[in-house]
Design an enzyme around this catalytic site. Structure first.
Site, PDB file in Angstrom:
ATOM      1  N   HIS A 181       0.064   8.479   7.415  1.00  0.00           N
ATOM      2  CA  HIS A 181       1.255   7.958   8.088  1.00  0.00           C
ATOM      3  C   HIS A 181       2.237   9.066   8.476  1.00  0.00           C
ATOM      4  O   HIS A 181       3.292   8.788   9.055  1.00  0.00           O
ATOM      5  CB  HIS A 181       1.999   6.968   7.171  1.00  0.00           C
ATOM      6  CG  HIS A 181       1.278   5.670   6.966  1.00  0.00           C
ATOM      7  ND1 HIS A 181       0.573   5.391   5.828  1.00  0.00           N
ATOM      8  CD2 HIS A 181       1.144   4.591   7.775  1.00  0.00           C
ATOM      9  CE1 HIS A 181       0.043   4.185   5.930  1.00  0.00           C
ATOM     10  NE2 HIS A 181       0.368   3.679   7.102  1.00  0.00           N
ATOM     11  N   HIS A 222       0.704   7.140   2.622  1.00  0.00           N
ATOM     12  CA  HIS A 222      -0.135   8.333   2.471  1.00  0.00           C
ATOM     13  C   HIS A 222      -0.001   9.268   3.672  1.00  0.00           C
ATOM     14  O   HIS A 222       0.695   8.963   4.655  1.00  0.00           O
ATOM     15  CB  HIS A 222      -1.599   7.947   2.225  1.00  0.00           C
ATOM     16  CG  HIS A 222      -2.209   7.107   3.307  1.00  0.00           C
ATOM     17  ND1 HIS A 222      -2.589   7.615   4.524  1.00  0.00           N
ATOM     18  CD2 HIS A 222      -2.505   5.786   3.352  1.00  0.00           C
ATOM     19  CE1 HIS A 222      -3.098   6.664   5.275  1.00  0.00           C
ATOM     20  NE2 HIS A 222      -3.052   5.537   4.593  1.00  0.00           N
ATOM     21  N   LYS A 271       0.852  -1.193   0.000  1.00  0.00           N
ATOM     22  CA  LYS A 271       0.000   0.000   0.000  1.00  0.00           C
ATOM     23  C   LYS A 271       0.883   1.236   0.000  1.00  0.00           C
ATOM     24  O   LYS A 271       1.936   1.258   0.633  1.00  0.00           O
ATOM     25  CB  LYS A 271      -0.916   0.015   1.230  1.00  0.00           C
ATOM     26  CG  LYS A 271      -1.999  -1.052   1.200  1.00  0.00           C
ATOM     27  CD  LYS A 271      -2.954  -0.883   2.369  1.00  0.00           C
ATOM     28  CE  LYS A 271      -4.043  -1.946   2.326  1.00  0.00           C
ATOM     29  NZ  LYS A 271      -4.971  -1.816   3.482  1.00  0.00           N
TER      30      LYS A 271
END
Length: 570
Positions: free
Chosen positions: A137, A134, A131
């Site tokens: 985080h 983004h 993933k």
């Protein structure tokens, strides 16, 4: 030079002189000292209210009697205002002592040996495999990085851990998708984007052919069973994800000592389960096994599901014991959003119930608030998500545009733009108490005026510019040049910087360093505008240059501790 402690010692001497027979007086006098809101009220104030009951006297009378026994060269005068005893420093003496203390080891001002012999583990960032990284985080990554630097500055041995999200049936589904529609070259080139595309396609195809779900679960079972092909692909997915993530970590100046994620602890959960069983803490509930926390007014902590599998709480418990055995930590910090508060309270309480007293003080959830972007809540499912690499890239572009406008002839503009852009993002994240929600706006973050990263960085560059113009072979400084209000305000803030760092470490609050550094920058700019730094008086110039050098170094240190660069030219 700890002026606060020296004032506290002085108050202690005054109390012994004025009230030699008194019993039950406070021992930690430094904790009672206050900084007056206005420097005209003094440099430090001692409130006498807590002494009133013990001494059976009104606070104003206590303050008056104490003021009669003051005799110290560093104190110019003491004033009684109500129940307060206000201390005013001898300004020239204070300037001399402060400059000598800082310039003896400028890079270490604010550091400590308090943490020597102690170890802290910091669990932060914790990205998910396959993933994209983004903005959600951002907080955990920069708070964790700042705390790691602050603890190191305070003498602790630090262990930065990126607890990867790398376990679950979704990885079986990804392998299934890769085997059916992917190829190695596409994944190598496309990275996480390509893996995400495959994962999305898997779910689209499942709507037409539900049997694919079983195939995905079967591949995850192969991972669990140690199938070589499944493990090889699984590890490769992790390598590709980390390679992508490293682009962001490099931009942020973040590094880790361990990337042991959930999968690392799967085969270490038996120890936890067996010990819970042996200590009579494991209770059966509807086919599952739990630890009952009703007495602690919490829901039960699920350890083994009814199908016999463990969950992330079990793996977190295994991680705690592995880290304690491996690193023998004194503290283990979990920099995770506040939504996980119950989970960590449950897990920590289970460790405590197992008989490990170190869990009470040693396991700490460092919670933080939500992040929104220009007024909009971020949500992956609705598609409103900002990827961190894109955010940092855009920050650099915007910073470069501002630099081209303000300093078109600046050398290394791209490098400075990177430092300013990334610094603006980090500074905004660490500007306030970590539990506060953050709403990221470009015009605020990249403003060169006010309390922003670029403003503090620009102040550092201004200090460096002054130092480049300073004459060589200056005489001994004349510290009477630093007795004006602006210089004294700046000196007071520099003197309190070590206290701010220590408090940030104690409370796990990086914003305290951000705030202290920003206040120093503001005070230096006021000093700079009110007083000519370089003039015909060489000794006075030497004092002002020395103060400028001290400010440059302390601002640089403060920025470093929160993970922000300090350009010398802007």
């Amino acid at each position: 030079m700890d002026m606060k402690q020296r004032i506290a010692e002085l108050v202690g001497e005054m109390l012994k002189t004025a009230y030699p027979e008194a019993q039950g007086l406070p021992e930690d006098l430094a904790s009672l000292l206050e900084v007056p809101p206005d420097q005209n009220l003094g440099d430090y104030a001692f409130p006498c209210f807590k002494l009133s009951k013990t001494l059976r006297m009104g606070p104003p009378m206590i303050a008056k009697k104490l003021s009669e026994s003051v005799s110290r060269p560093e104190i110019a005068r003491v004033e009684c205002v109500g129940g307060y005893l206000n201390f005013f420093f001898n300004r020239e003496n204070f300037a001399r002592e402060m400059m000598e203390a800082i310039m003896a080891a400028p890079e270490k001002w604010g550091s400590s040996k308090e943490g020597e012999g102690k170890t802290v583990c910091l669990d932060y960032s914790s990205i998910n495999i396959a993933k994209r990284f983004h903005i959600g985080h951002l907080s955990t990554t920069v708070i964790g990085n700042a705390l790691k630097r602050i603890y190191e500055f305070m003498g602790w041995k630090t262990v930065g851990i990126n607890h990867l999200g790398d376990w679950g049936t979704q990885f079986g589904k990804m392998i299934c998708a890769y085997k059916k529609w992917g190829n190695k070259e596409a994944v190598e080139q496309g990275g996480v984007e390509e893996m995400t595309r495959l994962y999305v396609r898997f779910h689209e195809e499942c709507e037409k052919n539900p049997a694919l779900e079983d195939e995905g679960r079967a591949w995850f079972k192969k991972i669990e069973d140690g199938d070589e092909e499944a493990l090889s692909i699984f590890r490769w997915f992790k390598d590709v994800t980390l390679r992508d993530a490293m682009k962001v970590y490099d931009m942020l100046g973040v590094s880790f000592d361990s990337y042991a994620g959930e999968s690392f602890y799967v085969d270490k959960t038996d120890r936890v389960v067996n010990e819970l069983q042996e200590k009579g803490l494991l209770v059966e509930s509807d086919g599952a096994k739990i630890v009952d926390l009703e007495a602690e007014k919490m829901p039960p902590c699920l350890i083994i599901k009814s199908d016999g599998t463990t969950i992330y709480a079990t793996r977190d418990l295994a991680a705690i014991f592995y880290r304690k055995d491996t690193y023998n930590f004194d503290k283990c910090l979990y920099v995770v959003a506040y939504q996980q508060d119950l989970h960590f309270r449950q897990v920590f309480k289970v460790v405590e119930k197992m008989g490990y007293d170190w869990a009470k003080e040693g396991l700490i959830h460092v919670a933080f608030g939500m992040v929104s972007y220009e007024g909009q809540t971020l949500a992956t499912r609705s598609g409103h998500v900002v990827y961190l690499e894109d955010l940092l890239g855009r920050a650099q572009e915007k910073a470069l545009a501002i630099i081209n406008e303000k300093s078109p002839n600046l050398e290394n503009k791209e490098q400075v733009a990177k430092e300013v852009g990334v610094g603006a993002v980090v500074y905004t994240t660490l500007q306030n108490n970590r539990i506060k929600d953050i709403d990221f706006w470009w015009d605020r973050a990249l403003n060169f005026e006010g309390e922003t990263g670029p403003y503090v960085q620009y102040t550092h560059a201004r200090c460096c510019s002054v130092l480049r113009k300073a004459p060589e072979n200056m005489p001994a400084p004349d510290y009477s040049a630093l007795t004006n209000d602006e210089a004294q305000a700046l000196l007071r803030l520099l003197s309190r910087f070590p206290e701010a760092v220590a408090e940030a470490c104690l409370r796990n609050e990086p914003f305290m360093v951000t705030r202290a550094t920003t206040e120093i920058a503001k005070a230096y700019n006021k000093f700079y505008y009110e007083h000519r730094i370089l003039d015909d008086d060489a000794a006075a110039t030497a004092a002002r240059i020395q103060l400028t050098a001290a400010c440059a170094q302390v601002i640089k240190t403060g920025l470093y501790l929160i993970g922000v660069s300090a350009p010398e030219r802007m």
